[in-house]
Enzyme design. Structure first.
Site, short mmCIF file in Angstrom:
data_model
loop_
_atom_site.label_atom_id
_atom_site.label_comp_id
_atom_site.label_asym_id
_atom_site.label_seq_id
_atom_site.Cartn_x
_atom_site.Cartn_y
_atom_site.Cartn_z
N LYS A 79 -67.70 -10.84 -57.50
CA LYS A 79 -68.03 -12.21 -57.11
C LYS A 79 -68.04 -12.29 -55.59
O LYS A 79 -67.01 -12.02 -54.94
CB LYS A 79 -67.00 -13.19 -57.69
CG LYS A 79 -67.28 -14.64 -57.29
CD LYS A 79 -66.30 -15.60 -57.93
CE LYS A 79 -64.95 -15.62 -57.22
NZ LYS A 79 -64.12 -16.77 -57.63
N GLU B 69 -67.03 -20.80 -66.98
CA GLU B 69 -65.80 -20.27 -66.39
C GLU B 69 -64.80 -21.42 -66.25
O GLU B 69 -65.03 -22.35 -65.48
CB GLU B 69 -66.08 -19.65 -65.02
CG GLU B 69 -64.84 -19.16 -64.29
CD GLU B 69 -65.13 -18.78 -62.85
OE1 GLU B 69 -64.24 -18.97 -61.99
OE2 GLU B 69 -66.26 -18.28 -62.58
#
Length: 211
Positions: free
Chosen positions: A130, A44
Site C-alpha cells: 500500500k 477494508e
C-alpha cells in the site's frame, strides 16, 4: 484455488477498495452497505472503528471481499482473520503480521513509502504494498518502482479521488483505496450519497461498463 491467490485476484478485479473508518460500528455498517450497493466489491474495515467485529459479522455473506485496516500488531491481525478478514492492511510494514498472515494464507498489504520498505515487504511474502499516503506522491512513482522491481504491485491509498483514480490505475496501480471521500459523502448525504459516489467511481474505473 488458494485463499490468498483468490483474494488477490478479487482485489485486482475490484480496482477500487472502500476504506471504511466509522465513528461507530453502525456508521461503518451503513457506509459499507452503501458502498456495496454502489458497486464496490472490496471493503477494508479499519480497526479504528469501535466494535469492528460486529461490522464484520453484519457484512458476512455479502458478495464483497472483506479485509481489515489499520492493523498494527499480530494480535489484531489474528482477531481480524477470526472475524472474517480475507486481507489485512497496515499503515506500515510489520514483520510479525507478515509471518502470521503467511501462516494462514491471508494477503497482507503493508503501507510503504520507500524502496527499502517495499523490498523488505516483498521479501516477507507481501504480494501488494500500500503506497500511503498516496497524496505525497505522483502516479509516476509506480513506474519508477516497477523499473527495477517489475514484480511489485502497488495499491495507492490516501488522497485518491474521482479526479485522479484513473491516473493511478493507468500508471500501473493494481487497485486504489478510497476512504475520506466516502466519509464526506456519508456526512453530507447519508447512505444514498455514498451509493451515488460509488456508482461514479465504478463508472470511472470501468469506462461506464460496470455490470
Amino acid at each position: 484455488m488458494n485463499l490468498k491467490i483468490e483474494t488477490l485476484k478479487q482485489l485486482s478485479d475490484s480496482k477500487v477498495v472502500a476504506v471504511v473508518r466509522g465513528g461507530t460500528a453502525e456508521e461503518a455498517i451503513q457506509i459499507s452497505e452503501a458502498a456495496i450497493e454502489g458497486g464496490f466489491r472490496a471493503i477494508e474495515l479499519t480497526y479504528t472503528t469501535p466494535d469492528v467485529a460486529r461490522v464484520f459479522q453484519t457484512l458476512a455473506g455479502t458478495d464483497a471481499v472483506l479485509g481489515a485496516g489499520t492493523v498494527l500488531d499480530p494480535e489484531t491481525a489474528r482477531h481480524a482473520i477470526l472475524s472474517g478478514a480475507k486481507f489485512v492492511v497496515s499503515p506500515n510494514f510489520n514483520k510479525e503480521i507478515a509471518v502470521l498472515c503467511n501462516r494462514y494464507s491471508v494477503a497482507y498489504l503493508p503501507g510503504c513509502m520507500t524502496i527499502t520498505e517495499i523490498v523488505t515487504a516483498i521479501e516477507s511474502g507481501c504480494d501488494i504494498v500500500k503506497l500511503f499516503p498516496a497524496n505525497r506522491f505522483d502516479p509516476s512513482f509506480i513506474g519508477a518502482v516497477n523499473g527495477p522491481l517489475p514484480q511489485v504491485r502497488v495499491m495507492p491509498t490516501g488522497g485518491v479521488n474521482l479526479d485522479n483514480v484513473n491516473d493511478w490505475l493507468g500508471a500501473g496501480a493494481v487497485a486504489a483505496g478510497i476512504g475520506s471521500d466516502l466519509n464526506k459523502a456519508y456526512r453530507s448525504a447519508g447512505k444514498e450519497g455514498v451509493t451515488e459516489l460509488c456508482h461514479k467511481y465504478i463508472k470511472a474505473v470501468t469506462g461506464g461498463n460496470a455490470s
